[in-house]
Design an enzyme around this catalytic site. Structure first.
Site, PDB file in Angstrom:
ATOM      1  N   ARG A 108      94.011  80.007  28.531  1.00 57.66           N
ATOM      2  CA  ARG A 108      93.571  80.907  27.451  1.00 57.66           C
ATOM      3  C   ARG A 108      94.317  82.242  27.453  1.00 57.66           C
ATOM      4  O   ARG A 108      94.196  83.025  26.513  1.00 57.66           O
ATOM      5  CB  ARG A 108      92.049  81.128  27.536  1.00 57.66           C
ATOM      6  CG  ARG A 108      91.477  81.907  26.377  1.00 57.66           C
ATOM      7  CD  ARG A 108      89.956  81.875  26.319  1.00 57.66           C
ATOM      8  NE  ARG A 108      89.325  82.009  27.614  1.00 57.66           N
ATOM      9  CZ  ARG A 108      89.214  83.158  28.289  1.00 57.66           C
ATOM     10  NH1 ARG A 108      89.692  84.269  27.799  1.00 57.66           N
ATOM     11  NH2 ARG A 108      88.614  83.185  29.459  1.00 57.66           N
ATOM     12  N   ASP A 135     103.574  84.613   6.066  1.00 61.23           N
ATOM     13  CA  ASP A 135     103.346  83.208   6.417  1.00 61.23           C
ATOM     14  C   ASP A 135     104.637  82.466   6.059  1.00 61.23           C
ATOM     15  O   ASP A 135     104.958  82.296   4.878  1.00 61.23           O
ATOM     16  CB  ASP A 135     102.155  82.678   5.613  1.00 61.23           C
ATOM     17  CG  ASP A 135     101.748  81.273   6.037  1.00 61.23           C
ATOM     18  OD1 ASP A 135     102.641  80.506   6.469  1.00 61.23           O
ATOM     19  OD2 ASP A 135     100.547  80.942   5.932  1.00 61.23           O
ATOM     20  N   TYR A 145      97.668  80.471   1.079  1.00 62.02           N
ATOM     21  CA  TYR A 145      97.093  79.250   1.629  1.00 62.02           C
ATOM     22  C   TYR A 145      95.561  79.350   1.599  1.00 62.02           C
ATOM     23  O   TYR A 145      94.992  80.374   1.988  1.00 62.02           O
ATOM     24  CB  TYR A 145      97.602  79.052   3.055  1.00 62.02           C
ATOM     25  CG  TYR A 145      96.974  77.893   3.756  1.00 62.02           C
ATOM     26  CD1 TYR A 145      97.283  76.581   3.394  1.00 62.02           C
ATOM     27  CD2 TYR A 145      96.035  78.081   4.766  1.00 62.02           C
ATOM     28  CE1 TYR A 145      96.689  75.511   4.024  1.00 62.02           C
ATOM     29  CE2 TYR A 145      95.440  77.009   5.402  1.00 62.02           C
ATOM     30  CZ  TYR A 145      95.771  75.730   5.032  1.00 62.02           C
ATOM     31  OH  TYR A 145      95.184  74.670   5.648  1.00 62.02           O
ATOM     32  N   LYS A 170     102.834  71.962  10.482  1.00 57.34           N
ATOM     33  CA  LYS A 170     103.716  71.543   9.397  1.00 57.34           C
ATOM     34  C   LYS A 170     105.133  71.289   9.932  1.00 57.34           C
ATOM     35  O   LYS A 170     105.311  70.383  10.722  1.00 57.34           O
ATOM     36  CB  LYS A 170     103.665  72.586   8.273  1.00 57.34           C
ATOM     37  CG  LYS A 170     102.235  73.039   7.918  1.00 57.34           C
ATOM     38  CD  LYS A 170     101.359  71.926   7.349  1.00 57.34           C
ATOM     39  CE  LYS A 170      99.877  72.263   7.358  1.00 57.34           C
ATOM     40  NZ  LYS A 170      99.497  73.516   6.709  1.00 57.34           N
TER      41      LYS A 170
HETATM   42  C1  LIG Z   1      98.534  74.508   6.879  1.00 55.14           C
HETATM   43  C2  LIG Z   1      98.826  75.932   6.594  1.00 55.14           C
HETATM   44  C3  LIG Z   1      98.167  76.955   7.286  1.00 55.14           C
HETATM   45  C4  LIG Z   1      97.057  76.703   8.283  1.00 55.14           C
HETATM   46  O1  LIG Z   1      97.518  76.020   9.387  1.00 55.14           O
HETATM   47  P1  LIG Z   1      96.575  75.040  10.265  1.00 55.14           P
HETATM   48  O2  LIG Z   1      97.544  74.550  11.276  1.00 55.14           O
HETATM   49  O3  LIG Z   1      96.031  73.995   9.354  1.00 55.14           O
HETATM   50  O4  LIG Z   1      95.496  75.866  10.853  1.00 55.14           O
HETATM   51  C5  LIG Z   1      98.521  78.259   6.996  1.00 55.14           C
HETATM   52  N1  LIG Z   1      99.465  78.542   6.065  1.00 55.14           N
HETATM   53  C6  LIG Z   1     100.106  77.582   5.377  1.00 55.14           C
HETATM   54  C7  LIG Z   1     101.139  77.943   4.362  1.00 55.14           C
HETATM   55  C8  LIG Z   1      99.819  76.236   5.619  1.00 55.14           C
HETATM   56  O5  LIG Z   1     100.453  75.292   4.924  1.00 55.14           O
END
Ligand SMILES: *Cc1c(COP(=O)(O)O)cnc(C)c1O
Length: 382
Positions: free
Chosen positions: A48, A174, A102, A199
Site C-alpha cells: 500500500r 487524462d 469520462y 486501456k
Molecule cells: C476507463 C477510463 C477511466 C477510468 O479508468 P478505470 O481503469 O476504469 O478506473 C478514466 N478515464 C478514461 C478516459 C477512461 O477511458
C-alpha cells in the site's frame, strides 16, 4: 545511458526492468512479498506504500514514457484520478473541469466532492476561453481530457497549461485516449498526466490499473494521500502490466494506423453520415491535433444514416465486438446513448451532440480489409 534519449519501443521494452541477479533470467522476477525487513534499509516497503519492487520499477517505465521525473501505478484509473484530485484539492478549493469528461470522473466529482467541501465548475465547452471563464479565486486545479469521449474534440493543451501557469493554478490531463505513444502533455507544460492503464497500457482487456506521472514533488504529495486511500495494485497485476507495456508502442502505432484507414473509409461510406476523428482534415481541430499529437489515436466515432438502426448494426457484426470498454488489441464498438450517456435525457444528449446513430469505435490490430468486410456485411443485413 540517459533514459530521455531512449526511443519509444526501447523504453517500452527495457525501462523499469528488474534484473534477475539470482538466476539471470531475461524478464523481471515477480516479488509477491507484502512483508519486508525494516531495519538497516532506506525504503520501508509495503504494497500500500506503492513501493514493492515491481510497483517501483514499473513506475519508472511510465515516467520515462511521459517524460516526467516520477510516476505511480494504481489499482484502477479511478484510483489514480481520485487520489490525484484529493492530493491537490481540499475543503474550500475549486476545480475547473472540461465538460466532456469520462463518466466515472464526472460521477466522482459530483458524488464525492460535496462530502469534502470541494467546489467545481464544468466548462461550457473545450476552448481555452471556456476554461478561463470558469476560473474562480479559489481554483487550485484545471483538469482536461483530449481527445474527448465520444466526439473526439481536441483541447489546446499548451494554451490551457499556459493559462494555469499565468494564474498559479496546476493543470492535469487524462491522457488515456491518446496514450503516451501519441501524446506527451508534459512537453506542452501540463503539470500532471493520468492514465487508465486498463486501456492502452494494458491493451489486452484483461487488466484493471491506473497511473499518474509528474514531478517528484507532485508525486510525493499524491503518494502521501495514496497511502491513506489505499488504491494500490497487486504485484501479480503489476507484472502483467509490465509485460503488456513492452508492446505498447507496437500495438498503439498499429491501431492508430488502422484507425486512420478506417476513418477515411467510413468517411466515404454511403451509409455513414459523419465521422469524428482528429486525423481527418475535416475535423474542426485537425491542425491543433497535429501540433500536439504524434499520431491521431485509435479511437473514432461515426454516425450511421438516419434510416439505419445502430443497435441492430452492432448485433450483426461478427468480428468487431460490442464492448463497454476500449483500447484492446481487438476492435470493439459501443453506442454511447445506450451506455456511457444513457443516464442523460434525450435533450441533454442532443445538446452535447450524442445522437442515437452515433457509434464509438475502438480500432484494434486486425487487418483493415477484414474490419471493412465485417462492417459492410452487418450493414447489408439491416
Ligand atoms: C476507463 C477510463 C477511466 C477510468 O479508468 P478505470 O481503469 O476504469 O478506473 C478514466 N478515464 C478514461 C478516459 C477512461 O477511458
Amino acid at each position: 545511458m540517459s533514459k530521455s534519449k531512449l526511443g519509444l519501443n526501447t523504453i517500452c521494452t527495457h525501462v523499469g526492468e528488474i534484473k534477475d541477479e539470482q538466476f539471470k533470467g531475461s524478464v523481471s522476477p515477480i516479488y509477491l512479498s507484502s512483508s519486508y525487513e525494516f531495519f538497516d534499509i532506506d525504503v520501508k516497503r509495503y504494497p500500500r506504500y506503492f513501493n514493492t519492487p515491481n510497483q517501483e520499477y514499473l513506475s519508472k517505465k511510465v515516467a520515462a514514457l511521459e517524460h516526467t521525473e516520477s510516476a505511480m501505478i494504481f489499482g484502477s484509473g479511478m484510483a489514480a484520478i481520485s487520489t490525484m484530485f484529493l492530493a491537490f484539492l481540499q475543503k474550500g478549493d475549486h476545480l475547473v473541469v472540461q465538460n466532456t469528461l469520462y463518466g466515472g470522473t464526472v460521477n466522482f466529482i459530483k458524488e464525492e466532492f460535496p462530502k469534502y467541501g470541494i467546489e467545481y465548475t464544468f466548462t461550457n465547452s473545450y476552448k481555452v476561453e471556456d476554461f478561463e471563464a470558469a476560473i474562480q479565486k479559489n481554483t487550485k486545479l484545471i483538469h482536461i481530457e483530449t481527445p474527448s469521449n465520444p466526439l473526439l474534440t481536441i483541447t489546446d493543451i499548451k494554451a490551457v497549461a499556459k493559462l494555469g501557469k499565468s494564474k498559479n493554478i496546476l493543470t492535469s490531463i487524462d491522457n488515456t485516449f491518446a496514450s503516451s505513444v501519441n501524446q506527451n502533455p508534459i512537453d506542452f507544460g501540463v503539470d500532471m498526466v493520468m492514465h487508465s492503464a486498463t486501456k492502452y497500457f494494458g491493451g489486452h482487456s484483461d487488466i484493471c490499473a491506473g497511473a499518474v506521472a509528474s514531478s517528484a514533488e507532485h508525486i510525493e504529495r499524491i503518494w502521501n494521500v495514496g497511502k491513506n486511500l489505499g488504491g494500490s495494485l497487486s504485484d501479480m497485476t503489476v507484472w502483467m502490466l509490465e509485460r503488456s507495456m513492452k508492446t505498447l508502442g507496437l500495438r498503439v502505432k498499429a491501431q492508430t494506423k488502422n484507425a486512420m484507414k478506417m476513418a477515411k473509409w467510413l468517411n466515404k461510406h454511403p451509409k455513414v453520415s459523419k465521422v469524428y476523428y482528429p486525423g481527418l482534415k475535416s475535423h474542426p481541430e485537425h491542425k491543433l491535433a497535429k501540433s500536439q499529437m504524434k499520431g491521431f489515436g485509435a479511437m473514432l466515432s461515426f454516425e450511421l444514416t438516419d434510416d439505419l438502426d445502430s443497435k441492430r448494426f452492432q448485433e450483426e457484426l461478427k468480428l468487431i465486438k460490442s464492448s463497454m470498454s476500449l483500447a484492446g488489441i481487438e476492435s470493439t464498438m459501443l453506442s454511447p446513448h445506450l451506455t456511457s450517456h444513457a443516464l442523460l435525457s434525450q435533450d441533454e444528449r442532443d445538446r452535447v451532440g450524442i445522437s442515437d446513430q452515433l457509434i464509438r469505435f475502438s480500432v484494434g490490430i486486425e487487418e483493415v480489409k477484414d474490419l471493412k468486410r465485417d462492417i459492410n456485411n452487418a450493414l447489408d443485413k439491416i
